[in-house]
Design a protein around this motif. Structure first.
Motif, PDB file in Angstrom:
ATOM      1  N   ALA A  22      95.816-102.201 -26.239  1.00  0.00           N
ATOM      2  CA  ALA A  22      95.013-102.587 -25.111  1.00  0.00           C
ATOM      3  C   ALA A  22      93.444-102.399 -25.584  1.00  0.00           C
ATOM      4  O   ALA A  22      92.762-103.379 -25.329  1.00  0.00           O
ATOM      5  N   ALA A  23      92.894-101.440 -26.422  1.00  0.00           N
ATOM      6  CA  ALA A  23      91.557-101.595 -26.982  1.00  0.00           C
ATOM      7  C   ALA A  23      91.121-102.633 -27.466  1.00  0.00           C
ATOM      8  O   ALA A  23      90.065-103.219 -27.648  1.00  0.00           O
ATOM      9  N   ALA A  29      85.798-106.426 -31.117  1.00  0.00           N
ATOM     10  CA  ALA A  29      84.620-106.280 -32.116  1.00  0.00           C
ATOM     11  C   ALA A  29      84.089-104.944 -31.829  1.00  0.00           C
ATOM     12  O   ALA A  29      83.093-104.307 -32.309  1.00  0.00           O
ATOM     13  N   GLY A  30      85.097-104.057 -31.388  1.00  0.00           N
ATOM     14  CA  GLY A  30      84.618-102.546 -31.208  1.00  0.00           C
ATOM     15  C   GLY A  30      85.018-101.729 -32.363  1.00  0.00           C
ATOM     16  O   GLY A  30      85.238-102.125 -33.265  1.00  0.00           O
ATOM     17  N   VAL A  31      84.896-100.435 -31.982  1.00  0.00           N
ATOM     18  CA  VAL A  31      85.101 -99.304 -33.030  1.00  0.00           C
ATOM     19  C   VAL A  31      86.489 -99.149 -33.867  1.00  0.00           C
ATOM     20  O   VAL A  31      86.537 -99.102 -35.034  1.00  0.00           O
ATOM     21  N   LEU A  32      87.310 -99.445 -32.731  1.00  0.00           N
ATOM     22  CA  LEU A  32      88.532 -99.344 -33.484  1.00  0.00           C
ATOM     23  C   LEU A  32      88.913-100.622 -34.259  1.00  0.00           C
ATOM     24  O   LEU A  32      89.531-100.394 -35.468  1.00  0.00           O
ATOM     25  N   ALA A  33      88.618-101.798 -33.931  1.00  0.00           N
ATOM     26  CA  ALA A  33      88.721-103.103 -34.879  1.00  0.00           C
ATOM     27  C   ALA A  33      87.869-102.849 -36.253  1.00  0.00           C
ATOM     28  O   ALA A  33      88.521-103.128 -37.227  1.00  0.00           O
ATOM     29  N   ARG A  34      86.882-102.111 -35.897  1.00  0.00           N
ATOM     30  CA  ARG A  34      85.862-101.953 -37.208  1.00  0.00           C
ATOM     31  C   ARG A  34      86.642-101.200 -38.193  1.00  0.00           C
ATOM     32  O   ARG A  34      86.705-101.265 -39.308  1.00  0.00           O
ATOM     33  N   SER A  35      87.133 -99.834 -37.661  1.00  0.00           N
ATOM     34  CA  SER A  35      88.000 -98.922 -38.345  1.00  0.00           C
ATOM     35  C   SER A  35      89.055 -99.720 -39.227  1.00  0.00           C
ATOM     36  O   SER A  35      89.416 -99.228 -40.207  1.00  0.00           O
ATOM     37  N   MET A  36      89.861-100.693 -38.330  1.00  0.00           N
ATOM     38  CA  MET A  36      91.117-101.010 -38.841  1.00  0.00           C
ATOM     39  C   MET A  36      90.715-102.176 -39.916  1.00  0.00           C
ATOM     40  O   MET A  36      91.516-102.055 -40.914  1.00  0.00           O
ATOM     41  N   ALA A  37      89.752-102.707 -39.918  1.00  0.00           N
ATOM     42  CA  ALA A  37      88.951-103.544 -40.847  1.00  0.00           C
ATOM     43  C   ALA A  37      88.757-102.800 -42.069  1.00  0.00           C
ATOM     44  O   ALA A  37      88.873-103.371 -43.417  1.00  0.00           O
TER      45      ALA A  37
END
Length: 68
Positions: A22-23, A29-37
């Motif tokens: 959901a996030a 382009a949030g923090v979670l997506a950046r962390s996963m990248a």
């Protein structure tokens, strides 16, 4: 992210995974997506491979704007 971490630590993995999805859907382009990248860079055991991944992410970092 706090709720995701809470559910993950209390072994409620399905709920944590659901919140992850959901996030990512709501904030691509949030923090979670950046962390996963960035994850593969830190997980790499080979420094040469890590550097290649870092340089690759450098071109994609503009996809993750830093907000204040």
């Amino acid at each position: 992210m706090i709720a995701i971490n809470l559910y993950a630590r209390t072994k409620r993995v399905r709920m944590a995974d659901s919140l992850d999805k959901a996030a990512l859907a709501k904030f691509p382009a949030g923090v979670l997506a950046r962390s996963m990248a960035q994850g593969p860079i830190f997980e790499s055991k080979d420094p040469v491979e890590a550097e290649k991944l870092y340089k690759k992410l450098g071109g994609e970092i503009s996809a993750f704007p830093i907000s204040e």
